[in-house]
Design a protein around this motif. Structure first.
Motif, PDB file in Angstrom:
ATOM      1  N   LEU A  10       0.813  -1.223   0.000  1.00  0.00           N
ATOM      2  CA  LEU A  10       0.000   0.000   0.000  1.00  0.00           C
ATOM      3  C   LEU A  10       0.842   1.267   0.000  1.00  0.00           C
ATOM      4  O   LEU A  10       0.557   2.227   0.708  1.00  0.00           O
ATOM      5  CB  LEU A  10      -0.973  -0.011   1.191  1.00  0.00           C
ATOM      6  N   ALA A  11       1.919   1.285  -0.801  1.00  0.00           N
ATOM      7  CA  ALA A  11       2.586   2.557  -1.082  1.00  0.00           C
ATOM      8  C   ALA A  11       1.644   3.331  -2.017  1.00  0.00           C
ATOM      9  O   ALA A  11       0.528   2.881  -2.279  1.00  0.00           O
ATOM     10  CB  ALA A  11       3.942   2.304  -1.717  1.00  0.00           C
ATOM     11  N   ASN A  32      -0.575  -4.514   4.099  1.00  0.00           N
ATOM     12  CA  ASN A  32       0.760  -3.976   3.854  1.00  0.00           C
ATOM     13  C   ASN A  32       1.697  -4.553   4.903  1.00  0.00           C
ATOM     14  O   ASN A  32       1.293  -4.790   6.047  1.00  0.00           O
ATOM     15  CB  ASN A  32       0.741  -2.445   3.952  1.00  0.00           C
ATOM     16  N   ARG A  33       2.961  -4.812   4.499  1.00  0.00           N
ATOM     17  CA  ARG A  33       3.939  -5.381   5.442  1.00  0.00           C
ATOM     18  C   ARG A  33       3.972  -4.561   6.725  1.00  0.00           C
ATOM     19  O   ARG A  33       3.881  -5.086   7.819  1.00  0.00           O
ATOM     20  CB  ARG A  33       5.325  -5.420   4.784  1.00  0.00           C
ATOM     21  N   THR A  34       4.072  -3.248   6.569  1.00  0.00           N
ATOM     22  CA  THR A  34       4.010  -2.356   7.729  1.00  0.00           C
ATOM     23  C   THR A  34       2.540  -1.982   7.922  1.00  0.00           C
ATOM     24  O   THR A  34       1.963  -1.260   7.100  1.00  0.00           O
ATOM     25  CB  THR A  34       4.858  -1.093   7.472  1.00  0.00           C
ATOM     26  N   LYS A  37       0.406   1.464   7.370  1.00  0.00           N
ATOM     27  CA  LYS A  37      -0.055   1.988   6.071  1.00  0.00           C
ATOM     28  C   LYS A  37      -1.457   1.475   5.758  1.00  0.00           C
ATOM     29  O   LYS A  37      -2.240   2.160   5.103  1.00  0.00           O
ATOM     30  CB  LYS A  37       0.913   1.577   4.954  1.00  0.00           C
ATOM     31  N   VAL A  74       4.205  -4.186  -5.065  1.00  0.00           N
ATOM     32  CA  VAL A  74       5.414  -3.795  -4.339  1.00  0.00           C
ATOM     33  C   VAL A  74       6.515  -3.504  -5.354  1.00  0.00           C
ATOM     34  O   VAL A  74       6.312  -3.643  -6.556  1.00  0.00           O
ATOM     35  CB  VAL A  74       5.870  -4.889  -3.336  1.00  0.00           C
ATOM     36  N   ALA A  79      11.629  -7.688  -4.119  1.00  0.00           N
ATOM     37  CA  ALA A  79      10.480  -7.539  -3.219  1.00  0.00           C
ATOM     38  C   ALA A  79       9.297  -8.352  -3.740  1.00  0.00           C
ATOM     39  O   ALA A  79       8.604  -9.025  -2.971  1.00  0.00           O
ATOM     40  CB  ALA A  79      10.102  -6.067  -3.075  1.00  0.00           C
ATOM     41  N   VAL A  83       7.406 -11.475  -1.795  1.00  0.00           N
ATOM     42  CA  VAL A  83       5.976 -11.515  -1.478  1.00  0.00           C
ATOM     43  C   VAL A  83       5.314 -12.732  -2.141  1.00  0.00           C
ATOM     44  O   VAL A  83       4.502 -13.423  -1.512  1.00  0.00           O
ATOM     45  CB  VAL A  83       5.279 -10.195  -1.897  1.00  0.00           C
TER      46      VAL A  83
HETATM   47  P1  2AM Z   1       6.409  -1.389   3.593  1.00  0.00           P
HETATM   48  O1  2AM Z   1       5.417  -0.271   3.711  1.00  0.00           O
HETATM   49  O2  2AM Z   1       6.299  -2.368   4.702  1.00  0.00           O
HETATM   50  O3  2AM Z   1       7.815  -0.906   3.391  1.00  0.00           O
HETATM   51  C1  2AM Z   1       6.711  -0.080  -1.802  1.00  0.00           C
HETATM   52  O4  2AM Z   1       7.986  -0.175  -1.277  1.00  0.00           O
HETATM   53  C2  2AM Z   1       5.761  -1.060  -1.140  1.00  0.00           C
HETATM   54  O5  2AM Z   1       6.322  -2.388  -1.221  1.00  0.00           O
HETATM   55  C3  2AM Z   1       5.513  -0.813   0.323  1.00  0.00           C
HETATM   56  O6  2AM Z   1       4.157  -1.080   0.558  1.00  0.00           O
HETATM   57  C4  2AM Z   1       6.420  -1.800   1.015  1.00  0.00           C
HETATM   58  O7  2AM Z   1       5.999  -2.207   2.292  1.00  0.00           O
HETATM   59  C5  2AM Z   1       6.337  -2.960   0.076  1.00  0.00           C
HETATM   60  N1  2AM Z   1       7.487  -3.870   0.181  1.00  0.00           N
HETATM   61  C6  2AM Z   1       8.758  -3.611  -0.233  1.00  0.00           C
HETATM   62  N2  2AM Z   1       9.531  -4.676  -0.038  1.00  0.00           N
HETATM   63  C7  2AM Z   1       8.751  -5.633   0.528  1.00  0.00           C
HETATM   64  C8  2AM Z   1       8.970  -6.967   0.956  1.00  0.00           C
HETATM   65  N3  2AM Z   1      10.187  -7.546   0.823  1.00  0.00           N
HETATM   66  N4  2AM Z   1       7.931  -7.646   1.459  1.00  0.00           N
HETATM   67  C9  2AM Z   1       6.721  -7.060   1.578  1.00  0.00           C
HETATM   68  N5  2AM Z   1       6.442  -5.808   1.173  1.00  0.00           N
HETATM   69  C10 2AM Z   1       7.438  -5.112   0.663  1.00  0.00           C
END
Ligand code: 2AM
Length: 478
Positions: A10-11, A32-34, A37, A74, A79, A83
């Motif tokens: 969810l960037a 989203n990983r974090t 967001k 992502v 990345a 995922v």
């Molecule tokens: P994030 O917010 O947790 O960093 C653009 O960077 C998007 O891709 C973001 O939503 C980011 O999550 C996600 N992202 C980047 N690398 C990732 C990974 N290895 N696994 C999961 N999400 C990832």
């Protein structure tokens, strides 16, 4: 499970795509990983539609109806692989993984193969139009199985840009076809922008116009054949004044163009396919040149930077530049469509080129009236050899060719680099030439390397024994 579709990542792009999907009445599970967001999206925009917030990929998978469609948005590359690897063990046979990022089509081919072995569908979905497009209607190029497209179609059609009632999305072909066409789209975008930049440079440096005056010219051009998003935006940017200095904005921006790599991918792929996409290649190299700051400084120091004054009549020069821009643009697009046709042939994709032109009319960066002409050309003749020789484009090039030459002569005299204009004209002259000096190249290759040649007057492959008395010719094969 109650969501129609799920989305992770969810960037900005992912978030806007999720909002677009929700606004169009589809229940969407978001992750989203974090986690912050995800919660921020629901806090800010939760009332725009039906979102299901998920804190883990397990929750995301559980929230979506089967067969599940899960969109990954992502960063392209590692990345995406990370995922996909995490997601796959959670899915069931028949589920669909959609990569909506800017993947290289070769990565999409690889991922598709790996997922097919596990009984899953993998879709490579090219999404063009930037952040604004993702939110309000992008152009969407889908590569994947027929079944996967059937499942995705209602969502994809509802979120895509709309031109005259036709959604700007299509099932381009299997596996990597969608990302391949998206890649060439970006290559064409490089050429389009370089041609616009060269036009601007000529109007300023040769015709002596101010950025605001050039803006007026672009605005006028936008009312005609050249009407497009990029031409309109150029007028807007050239009219913008820097708030801090009061200078034209274009003069305070450092003149080193950056690139994320899709232009380079397009050129690399064209080299493999043997398709001369000179406009896109020159545009890519022009960006590289602009970034070679030290070499540029050394050259500026060594050589005069003041170009020779070229005397032109401003009004007629503006018209000539317009004609040169249009003709060069026709060439760049013809080359790009050649590459799509060649890539499709090589990889067994059944790509409808007219449909590609149709879905680029809205949502994406190169959207333009011009694409309607390309759509019509393929409607008249689906197996077109080259767009250049279709009546409409042939006429545009024929009418503009004298002006095109004049503009390049003025550019050369004035020391203004116009690599895309010049190479496009060279491509046109190369194609239409009666005899090419390739004959000499073949003769040289036979002389130094016995590479053989064909003759104009007889069938067969020949080699001349150059070192022997009388240089006897032998026929090598029929
Ligand atoms: P994030 O917010 O947790 O960093 C653009 O960077 C998007 O891709 C973001 O939503 C980011 O999550 C996600 N992202 C980047 N690398 C990732 C990974 N290895 N696994 C999961 N999400 C990832």
């Amino acid at each position: 499970a109650r969501a129609t579709i799920g989305l992770t990542g969810l960037a900005t792009m992912g978030r806007n795509l999720a909002r677009n999907i929700a606004r169009n009445g589809h229940t969407i599970a978001v992750h989203n990983r974090t986690t912050s967001k995800m919660t921020a999206l629901i806090d800010e925009f939760g009332d725009e539609g039906d979102f299901v917030g998920c804190e883990s990929l397990e929750d995301l998978v559980a929230a979506v109806e089967r067969p599940r469609a899960i969109v990954i948005m992502v960063k392209a590359g590692e990345a995406t692989d990370a995922v996909v690897d995490e997601l796959v063990p959670l899915l069931d046979e028949g589920d669909i993984v959609v990569d909506a990022g800017n993947a290289h089509y070769r990565d999409t081919l690889r991922r598709q193969e790996a997922l097919e072995e596990k009984g899953l569908h993998f879709v490579g979905m090219g999404v063009s139009g930037g952040e604004e497009g993702a939110l309000n209607g992008p152009s969407i190029m889908v590569g994947g199985s027929d079944h996967a497209y059937e499942v995705l179609q209602p969502v994809v059609e509802s979120i895509a840009a709309d031109v005259d009632g036709t959604p700007c999305c299509a099932h381009i072909g299997h596996d990597g076809a969608g990302h391949f066409v998206k890649m060439v789209h970006n290559g064409i975008e490089y050429a389009d922008m370089q041609l616009i930049a060269e036009s601007y440079d000529l109007l300023r440096s040769v015709a002596g116009m101010t950025p605001a005056e050039v803006a007026d010219v672009f605005e006028e051009w936008n009312g005609g054949d050249l009407e497009s998003f990029l031409i309109e935006m150029t007028a807007d940017v050239l009219r913008h004044t820097d708030a801090e200095t009061g200078e034209p904005f274009v003069d305070v921006v450092r003149d080193a163009a950056e690139q994320k790599g899709t232009g380079r991918w397009t050129v690399q792929d064209a080299l493999d396919l043997g398709v001369p996409i000179t406009g896109i290649a020159e545009a890519t190299f022009a960006r590289s040149l602009s970034g070679h700051t030290e070499q540029r400084a050394a050259a500026r120091e060594m050589f005069s930077t003041t170009p020779e004054e070229v005397d032109v009549d401003r009004d007629s020069f503006v018209d000539q530049v317009r004609a040169a821009l249009y003709a060069s643009k026709v060439v760049a697009y013809a080359q790009g469509f050649d590459q799509i046709a060649a890539g499709a042939e090589e990889r067994g994709w059944d790509i409808d080129l007219g449909e590609v032109a149709t879905i680029w009319r809205g949502g994406c960066i190169i959207r333009a009236q011009f694409l309607d002409r390309i759509r019509e050309a393929y409607a008249d003749e689906p197996d077109l050899t080259t767009l250049l020789t279709t009546p409409y484009f042939a006429e545009a090039v024929t009418d503009g060719v004298d002006a095109w030459r004049e503009v390049i002569v003025a550019a050369v005299r004035g020391g203004v680099p116009t690599p895309a204009f010049s190479s496009s004209l060279a491509y046109f002259d190369g194609l239409r030439r009666d005899r090419l000096p390739a004959a000499l190249i073949q003769a040289l290759r036979d002389d130094f390397g016995a590479h053989t040649y064909e003759r104009v007057d007889r069938e067969g492959t020949f080699h001349t024994r150059w070192a022997e008395e009388g240089r006897p010719e032998e026929q090598v094969s029929d």
